[in-house]
Write a protein that holds these residues in place. Structure first.
Motif, PDB file in Angstrom:
ATOM      1  N   THR A 185       7.675   8.833  -8.111  1.00 34.00           N
ATOM      2  CA  THR A 185       9.138   8.795  -8.021  1.00 34.00           C
ATOM      3  C   THR A 185       9.569   8.262  -6.661  1.00 34.00           C
ATOM      4  OG1 THR A 185       9.352  10.671  -9.533  1.00 34.00           O
ATOM      5  CG2 THR A 185      11.241  10.190  -8.124  1.00 34.00           C
ATOM      6  N   VAL A 186       8.907   8.729  -5.609  1.00 32.25           N
ATOM      7  CA  VAL A 186       9.228   8.263  -4.264  1.00 32.25           C
ATOM      8  C   VAL A 186       8.950   6.767  -4.147  1.00 32.25           C
ATOM      9  CG1 VAL A 186       8.636   8.450  -1.818  1.00 32.25           C
ATOM     10  CG2 VAL A 186       8.815  10.515  -3.223  1.00 32.25           C
ATOM     11  N   GLU A 187       7.823   6.320  -4.672  1.00 28.44           N
ATOM     12  CA  GLU A 187       7.486   4.901  -4.597  1.00 28.44           C
ATOM     13  C   GLU A 187       8.526   4.044  -5.302  1.00 28.44           C
ATOM     14  OE1 GLU A 187       5.000   3.287  -2.933  1.00 28.44           O
ATOM     15  OE2 GLU A 187       4.779   5.264  -2.017  1.00 28.44           O
ATOM     16  N   ARG A 188       9.027   4.530  -6.436  1.00 25.49           N
ATOM     17  CA  ARG A 188      10.028   3.778  -7.191  1.00 25.49           C
ATOM     18  C   ARG A 188      11.363   3.750  -6.452  1.00 25.49           C
ATOM     19  NH1 ARG A 188       9.548   6.463 -11.362  1.00 25.49           N
ATOM     20  NH2 ARG A 188      11.412   7.765 -11.323  1.00 25.49           N
ATOM     21  N   LEU A 189      11.777   4.905  -5.911  1.00 29.30           N
ATOM     22  CA  LEU A 189      13.070   4.990  -5.247  1.00 29.30           C
ATOM     23  C   LEU A 189      13.079   4.271  -3.902  1.00 29.30           C
ATOM     24  CD1 LEU A 189      13.916   8.708  -6.053  1.00 29.30           C
ATOM     25  CD2 LEU A 189      15.059   6.685  -6.978  1.00 29.30           C
ATOM     26  N   LYS A 190      11.921   4.154  -3.266  1.00 32.00           N
ATOM     27  CA  LYS A 190      11.839   3.434  -1.990  1.00 32.00           C
ATOM     28  C   LYS A 190      12.342   2.000  -2.123  1.00 32.00           C
ATOM     29  CE  LYS A 190       7.652   3.595  -0.691  1.00 32.00           C
ATOM     30  NZ  LYS A 190       6.358   3.533   0.032  1.00 32.00           N
ATOM     31  N   LEU A 191      12.195   1.427  -3.310  1.00 31.47           N
ATOM     32  CA  LEU A 191      12.608   0.048  -3.525  1.00 31.47           C
ATOM     33  C   LEU A 191      14.118  -0.106  -3.530  1.00 31.47           C
ATOM     34  CD1 LEU A 191      10.094  -0.866  -6.378  1.00 31.47           C
ATOM     35  CD2 LEU A 191       9.853  -1.250  -3.918  1.00 31.47           C
ATOM     36  N   ASP A 192      14.834   1.024  -3.644  1.00 27.05           N
ATOM     37  CA  ASP A 192      16.294   0.980  -3.748  1.00 27.05           C
ATOM     38  C   ASP A 192      17.003   1.312  -2.447  1.00 27.05           C
ATOM     39  OD1 ASP A 192      16.674   0.364  -6.593  1.00 27.05           O
ATOM     40  OD2 ASP A 192      15.718   2.300  -6.932  1.00 27.05           O
ATOM     41  N   VAL A 193      16.264   1.592  -1.378  1.00 28.35           N
ATOM     42  CA  VAL A 193      16.910   1.917  -0.111  1.00 28.35           C
ATOM     43  C   VAL A 193      16.765   0.744   0.851  1.00 28.35           C
ATOM     44  CG1 VAL A 193      16.478   4.385  -0.468  1.00 28.35           C
ATOM     45  CG2 VAL A 193      14.867   3.035   0.893  1.00 28.35           C
ATOM     46  N   SER A 194      17.406   0.862   1.997  1.00 30.85           N
ATOM     47  CA  SER A 194      17.384  -0.211   2.979  1.00 30.85           C
ATOM     48  C   SER A 194      15.966  -0.435   3.495  1.00 30.85           C
ATOM     49  CB  SER A 194      18.307   0.129   4.145  1.00 30.85           C
ATOM     50  OG  SER A 194      17.848   1.303   4.797  1.00 30.85           O
ATOM     51  N   PRO A 195      15.642  -1.659   3.873  1.00 34.76           N
ATOM     52  CA  PRO A 195      14.301  -1.932   4.411  1.00 34.76           C
ATOM     53  C   PRO A 195      13.953  -1.052   5.612  1.00 34.76           C
ATOM     54  CG  PRO A 195      15.423  -3.984   3.891  1.00 34.76           C
ATOM     55  CD  PRO A 195      16.428  -2.891   3.724  1.00 34.76           C
ATOM     56  N   ASN A 206      14.943   2.047   6.323  1.00 37.40           N
ATOM     57  CA  ASN A 206      14.574   3.397   5.889  1.00 37.40           C
ATOM     58  C   ASN A 206      13.300   3.385   5.050  1.00 37.40           C
ATOM     59  OD1 ASN A 206      16.280   5.176   7.142  1.00 37.40           O
ATOM     60  ND2 ASN A 206      17.848   5.091   5.563  1.00 37.40           N
ATOM     61  N   ARG A 207      13.050   2.309   4.339  1.00 36.52           N
ATOM     62  CA  ARG A 207      11.803   2.203   3.586  1.00 36.52           C
ATOM     63  C   ARG A 207      10.612   2.273   4.540  1.00 36.52           C
ATOM     64  NH1 ARG A 207      12.060  -3.027   0.879  1.00 36.52           N
ATOM     65  NH2 ARG A 207      13.943  -2.063   0.030  1.00 36.52           N
ATOM     66  N   ARG A 208      10.732   1.578   5.665  1.00 39.02           N
ATOM     67  CA  ARG A 208       9.648   1.597   6.657  1.00 39.02           C
ATOM     68  C   ARG A 208       9.512   2.992   7.267  1.00 39.02           C
ATOM     69  NH1 ARG A 208      11.880  -3.603   7.682  1.00 39.02           N
ATOM     70  NH2 ARG A 208      13.220  -2.751   9.321  1.00 39.02           N
ATOM     71  N   ARG A 209      10.639   3.652   7.531  1.00 38.95           N
ATOM     72  CA  ARG A 209      10.574   5.012   8.083  1.00 38.95           C
ATOM     73  C   ARG A 209       9.870   5.957   7.112  1.00 38.95           C
ATOM     74  NH1 ARG A 209      16.124   3.886   9.291  1.00 38.95           N
ATOM     75  NH2 ARG A 209      16.377   3.365  11.514  1.00 38.95           N
ATOM     76  N   ILE A 210      10.233   5.878   5.857  1.00 43.20           N
ATOM     77  CA  ILE A 210       9.644   6.744   4.837  1.00 43.20           C
ATOM     78  C   ILE A 210       8.132   6.555   4.783  1.00 43.20           C
ATOM     79  CG2 ILE A 210       9.509   7.129   2.334  1.00 43.20           C
ATOM     80  CD1 ILE A 210      12.568   6.470   2.306  1.00 43.20           C
ATOM     81  N   GLU A 211       7.698   5.317   4.893  1.00 46.53           N
ATOM     82  CA  GLU A 211       6.266   5.027   4.807  1.00 46.53           C
ATOM     83  C   GLU A 211       5.509   5.497   6.049  1.00 46.53           C
ATOM     84  OE1 GLU A 211       6.486   0.864   4.144  1.00 46.53           O
ATOM     85  OE2 GLU A 211       6.774   1.067   1.960  1.00 46.53           O
ATOM     86  N   ARG A 212       6.215   5.621   7.181  1.00 43.14           N
ATOM     87  CA  ARG A 212       5.543   6.030   8.418  1.00 43.14           C
ATOM     88  C   ARG A 212       5.447   7.540   8.575  1.00 43.14           C
ATOM     89  NH1 ARG A 212       8.702   1.898  11.049  1.00 43.14           N
ATOM     90  NH2 ARG A 212      10.070   3.556  11.837  1.00 43.14           N
ATOM     91  N   PHE A 213       6.308   8.292   7.904  1.00 44.83           N
ATOM     92  CA  PHE A 213       6.327   9.743   8.101  1.00 44.83           C
ATOM     93  C   PHE A 213       5.017  10.377   7.657  1.00 44.83           C
ATOM     94  CE2 PHE A 213      11.141   9.547   7.909  1.00 44.83           C
ATOM     95  CZ  PHE A 213      11.311   9.878   9.246  1.00 44.83           C
ATOM     96  N   ARG A 214       4.579  11.343   8.437  1.00 40.51           N
ATOM     97  CA  ARG A 214       3.339  12.048   8.118  1.00 40.51           C
ATOM     98  C   ARG A 214       3.587  13.169   7.112  1.00 40.51           C
ATOM     99  NH1 ARG A 214      -0.362  15.324  12.578  1.00 40.51           N
ATOM    100  NH2 ARG A 214      -1.915  16.143  11.100  1.00 40.51           N
ATOM    101  N   PHE A 215       4.747  13.827   7.220  1.00 36.64           N
ATOM    102  CA  PHE A 215       5.048  14.964   6.364  1.00 36.64           C
ATOM    103  C   PHE A 215       6.059  14.576   5.288  1.00 36.64           C
ATOM    104  CE2 PHE A 215       3.954  16.807  10.552  1.00 36.64           C
ATOM    105  CZ  PHE A 215       2.809  17.503  10.166  1.00 36.64           C
ATOM    106  N   TRP A 216       5.832  15.084   4.072  1.00 38.75           N
ATOM    107  CA  TRP A 216       6.693  14.706   2.958  1.00 38.75           C
ATOM    108  C   TRP A 216       8.136  15.155   3.173  1.00 38.75           C
ATOM    109  CZ3 TRP A 216       9.537  18.085   0.033  1.00 38.75           C
ATOM    110  CH2 TRP A 216       9.189  19.446   0.067  1.00 38.75           C
ATOM    111  N   GLN A 217       8.338  16.246   3.899  1.00 43.23           N
ATOM    112  CA  GLN A 217       9.704  16.733   4.122  1.00 43.23           C
ATOM    113  C   GLN A 217      10.529  15.708   4.898  1.00 43.23           C
ATOM    114  OE1 GLN A 217       6.919  18.448   4.709  1.00 43.23           O
ATOM    115  NE2 GLN A 217       7.114  20.591   4.028  1.00 43.23           N
TER     116      GLN A 217
END
Length: 244
Positions: free
Chosen positions: A26-36, A38-49
């Protein structure tokens, strides 16, 4: 309709609780719908929260912007200025702000500058008050009963952060350069150079135990309370808008 079409309309304030971890697909799918960005930030975070707070914050902002402006998700082009303040490209008449802490995410939306801040109340060393608060604020903090001092500190901190986010100057605006005092219930007065400000207005909102929520807005028309979303409601609403 834009927020400027009805000046009596209250500032929009929405909150969502983090909830349980979303499935990876679900996260992988929704990442495609946010700004580039924030997409990069999401991919860099160590913790899911951390990743989920960022994801839900943008999705909630996008739903509100799509509803408010009548846009498709592809037309919601988000940008940030030199201080990191978010904006909707091509729509200077629409202002929004996002904040998250702990289990909560908050989004404010209006037709004039607005800032929102949510803070998780945790033990702190009150000595930092003299460093970050103005002298009147520091004095008012120390005047509080010891049992009330932590709550008061975070009320003050959250209100000040909401102002900084509303004006969009980030860390270039020192916390000690203005005062929020006195705090009476849900209201507080913003003072610049010792004088009450007529340009911005502050409000604390009763919120979840262990948290503080504040909004600073150019218009003094606040909602009675935030509109709370569940994660399921947000994802359903977002997917419905995306299909239009």
């Amino acid at each position: 309709m834009t927020a400027n079409d009805d000046r009596s309309t209250a500032v929009q304030l929405h909150t969502i609780m983090l909830g349980r971890q979303l499935p990876a697909e679900t996260v992988e799918r929704l990442k495609l719908d946010v700004s580039p960005a924030n997409r990069r930030r999401i991919e860099r975070f160590r913790f899911w929260q951390d990743a989920q707070r960022t994801l839900l914050g943008e999705l909630l902002a996008r739903v509100l912007l799509m509803e408010h402006c009548g846009l498709a998700n592809e037309a919601v082009l988000l940008q940030t200025d030199e201080y990191g303040k978010p904006a909707l490209a091509g729509r200077p008449d629409v202002h929004f702000n996002i904040s998250h802490a702990g289990e909560w995410v908050a989004v404010a939306l209006d037709g004039a500058p607005v800032g929102v801040d949510v803070e998780h109340i945790v033990p702190i060393d009150f000595a930092i008050s003299a460093q970050y608060f103005s002298p009147p604020e520091h004095e008012e903090l120390l005047a509080q009963a010891e049992a009330d001092r932590l709550e008061f500190f975070f009320s003050l901190w959250t209100l000040k952060e909401s102002y900084i986010k509303a004006v969009g100057k980030g860390l270039s605006l020192p916390l000690r350069s203005f005062s929020v005092t006195p705090i009476r219930g849900e209201s507080a007065e913003l003072r610049l150079a010792g004088h009450p400000s007529r340009d911005f207005h502050l409000r604390l909102f009763p919120f979840a135990t262990g948290y503080k929520l504040a909004v600073c807005a150019a218009r003094p028309v606040f909602p009675a309370k935030p509109r709370h979303w569940t994660v399921e409601e947000l994802l359903t609403e977002f997917l419905q808008h995306r299909r239009r």
